[in-house]
Motif scaffolding. Structure first.
Motif, PDB file in Angstrom:
ATOM      1  N   GLN A 364       0.820  -1.209   0.000  1.00 50.63           N
ATOM      2  CA  GLN A 364       0.000   0.000   0.000  1.00 50.63           C
ATOM      3  C   GLN A 364       0.852   1.255   0.000  1.00 50.63           C
ATOM      4  OE1 GLN A 364      -3.491   0.632   0.812  1.00 50.63           O
ATOM      5  NE2 GLN A 364      -3.805  -1.462   0.134  1.00 50.63           N
ATOM      6  N   ASP A 387      -2.604  -0.615  -6.866  1.00 50.42           N
ATOM      7  CA  ASP A 387      -3.388   0.403  -7.571  1.00 50.42           C
ATOM      8  C   ASP A 387      -2.469   1.263  -8.443  1.00 50.42           C
ATOM      9  OD1 ASP A 387      -2.303   2.369  -5.960  1.00 50.42           O
ATOM     10  OD2 ASP A 387      -4.088   2.619  -4.707  1.00 50.42           O
ATOM     11  N   GLU A 390       0.377   3.204  -6.875  1.00 49.55           N
ATOM     12  CA  GLU A 390       1.423   2.283  -6.387  1.00 49.55           C
ATOM     13  C   GLU A 390       2.277   1.772  -7.547  1.00 49.55           C
ATOM     14  OE1 GLU A 390      -1.472   1.111  -2.645  1.00 49.55           O
ATOM     15  OE2 GLU A 390      -1.391  -0.233  -4.390  1.00 49.55           O
ATOM     16  N   GLY A 453      -9.569  -1.496  -2.750  1.00 46.87           N
ATOM     17  CA  GLY A 453      -8.438  -2.248  -3.308  1.00 46.87           C
ATOM     18  C   GLY A 453      -8.126  -3.482  -2.465  1.00 46.87           C
ATOM     19  N   ASP A 454      -8.271  -3.356  -1.144  1.00 49.71           N
ATOM     20  CA  ASP A 454      -7.992  -4.500  -0.258  1.00 49.71           C
ATOM     21  C   ASP A 454      -9.004  -5.620  -0.484  1.00 49.71           C
ATOM     22  OD1 ASP A 454      -6.144  -2.762   0.666  1.00 49.71           O
ATOM     23  OD2 ASP A 454      -7.024  -2.478   2.653  1.00 49.71           O
TER      24      ASP A 454
HETATM   25 MG   LIG Z   1      -5.060  -0.187  -1.781  1.00 47.79          MG
END
Ligand SMILES: [Mg+2]
Ligand SMILES: Nc1ncnc2c1ncn2[C@@H]1O[C@H](COP(=O)(O)OP(=O)(O)O)[C@@H](O)[C@H]1O
Length: 508
Positions: A364, A387, A390, A453-454
């Protein structure tokens, strides 16, 4: 057509039905969404009515219609009035709950009628139909299944209404040629038996709801009035809970801070099939992220982290390594969700990389670690899911096309599969030797994107491990994302039944 009032609030209708029952009338109830009334419904009502004297139709209220993006197309008042216009139908009521159980308890029908596609759901305790059958029989009624050909409102609406933007419509037309709803459901059933180990940073999220008042007289800040607060098991806890709906055997490894462990709260908020192995560090509390949130639109105003993100003390790390050495070989899938809040050192990462049978990784980016937590610190993975920011940080490329960036990251990690999630732009998936595929989002309904996203990683990781094609993984991931962005913070997990209903409606 007789101009008789037929639509009533359900409590009032219950009184009327009671009187009719006393007169010896047999009550038949049909229940559903009926978003687009069609010939199949008419046949269904015709057959149902033959089972008794009075036909009551209850319709699911808008907020409980779980048929995916853009649905219901018609609000419940309109759906109820449309049904009431049919001579066949004697009464209509809107049912403001997720199943028909409440309506059945009030109306106590002699016969409760569903289409034959629900028949085998009666014995499945996880379905509404199971509960509805129990409720009907409790009052001496019976279930009846009509054999009329079922062609659902969903497929008609998908065909004739523009529920989705053009790009999504085109994607779905093509996708439906290769996969059916059953393929997706089978894929999700196929991951249930996988044993999943989730490893990552503990986070308890706090939302403090406030109402901003105005600028203070002495400084340039906006003062707010406190309204209420709530906490969520976030970070790796949310990840474990998401997985636990889809896979039976889930084990969570993380570190709590002894200055304020929050262990009681955490244990209360983990699903019953999540096993835990905690290590403890004495130099800090368990990480809390407190967000001050404008109650009106859920926008975040200010955020405070209570945490220690320096590496954990050596003795804690030794315990963690010993725990992982034992657990890693026992699990089919390992998910490493790395917030860089002092939990995963390079030593621990190397161990995870070396010993996992199948490793899914997300690193993250957050306020505390920006630029310091690139996914390329993992020497290897089987599935990378990050993402777009990232990905850009990991490749130090702010503006370039993302396709080559994703390719370069998965190559660096020797990862055969990878995803970059792109918020409202959906996701881009890749699989070695099969190129890249873009999957658009199906829904524009956003409540809160925290944790989306998780959830995507948590549920797609076992899907990738079970060998599903990446295109299907991306589709499932976006369906998960669509659900996750309608949940405030991590108040709930993405659950299989609503997810499957959404997928069925999209695929119809
Ligand atoms: Mg995320
Ligand atoms: N604004 C949005 N509109 C529609 N879907 C979204 C939106 N934000 C997130 N999602 C869904 O959630 C997934 C993950 O969200 P993303 O914002 O990319 O990850 P993260 O939460 O890690 O930053 C996306 O791929 C998409 O399916």
């Amino acid at each position: 057509m007789e101009n008789k009032k037929k639509v009533y609030p359900i409590d009032e209708l219950a009184t009327q039905i009671e009187a009719l029952r006393k007169d010896g009338k047999r009550i038949v109830q049909c229940h559903g969404c009926f978003d687009l009334l069609h010939a199949g419904h008419l046949k269904h009502f015709e057959t149902a009515k033959k089972e008794g004297d009075i036909l009551v139709v209850t319709v699911t209220s808008d907020r409980f219609v779980n048929k995916g993006p853009g649905r219901p197309v018609f609000p419940h008042q309109i759906r109820a009035e449309t049904l009431a216009a049919l001579d066949l139908v004697d009464f209509v009521a809107v049912c403001d709950s997720p199943s028909a159980v409440h309506a059945i308890e009030l109306l106590r029908p002699d016969v409760y009628v569903k289409g034959k596609n629900y028949a085998d759901k009666c014995n499945d305790v996880t379905t509404n139909t199971f509960e509805e059958k129990q409720a009907v029989e409790q009052y001496g009624g019976r279930m009846f299944f009509t054999l009329e050909t079922v062609f659902g409102s969903s497929s008609l609406l998908n065909q004739y209404f523009e529920l989705y933007p053009r790009e999504v419509q085109l994607f779905l037309e093509d996708f439906r040629k290769r996969y059916s709803a059953e393929d997706v459901l089978r894929a999700l059933e196929g991951i249930r038996g996988l044993k999943v180990l989730v490893v990552g940073d503990a986070v308890v999220d706090e939302y403090h709801y406030v109402s901003p008042m105005g600028r203070t007289s002495k400084s340039n800040i906006v003062a707010s009035r406190f309204l209420s607060d709530e906490s969520f098991a976030g970070g790796i806890f949310a990840c474990a809970n998401h997985v636990a709906g889809f896979c039976d055997d889930v084990h969570l490894v993380t570190c709590l801070g002894l200055r304020d462990t929050k262990e009681g709260y955490i244990r209360q908020n983990l699903k019953s099939n999540v096993k835990t192995s905690f290590v403890y560090r004495s130099d800090c509390p368990t990480t809390v992220k407190r967000r001050y949130v404008d109650r009106l639109n859920l926008s975040k105003l200010f955020e405070v982290y209570f945490f220690e993100d320096a590496p954990m003390p050596d003795e804690t790390e030794d315990q963690l390594v010993a725990t992982l050495e034992k657990l890693l070989p026992e699990y089919d899938v390992v998910i490493s969700l790395d917030y860089a809040h002092g939990f995963l050192s390079q030593r621990t990462i190397n161990l995870i990389v070396e010993r996992s049978k199948f490793l899914a990784v997300n690193t993250q980016t957050n306020a505390a670690n920006i630029g310091y937590n690139p996914v390329v610190k993992y020497p290897r993975a089987d599935y990378v899911c990050i993402d777009e920011p990232e990905l850009r940080l990991a490749t130090r490329d702010r503006f370039g096309a993302i396709e080559p960036l994703l390719t370069s990251v998965v190559e660096k990690l020797q990862s055969p599969k990878g995803v970059v999630t792109r918020g409202h732009n959906g996701c881009l998936v890749t699989e070695a030797g099969k190129g890249l595929t873009h999957i658009p989002v199906m829904s524009q309904k956003i409540v809160d994107t925290v944790g989306a996203g998780d959830a995507f990683l948590a549920i797609t990781a076992p899907c990738v491990a079970s060998g599903l094609p990446m295109e299907l993984v991306g589709f499932i991931g976006n369906a998960v994302g669509a659900k996750a962005v309608t949940i405030v913070g991590n108040r709930e997990s993405v659950e299989p039944i609503p997810l499957i209903q959404t997928i069925k409606a999209i695929m119809a």
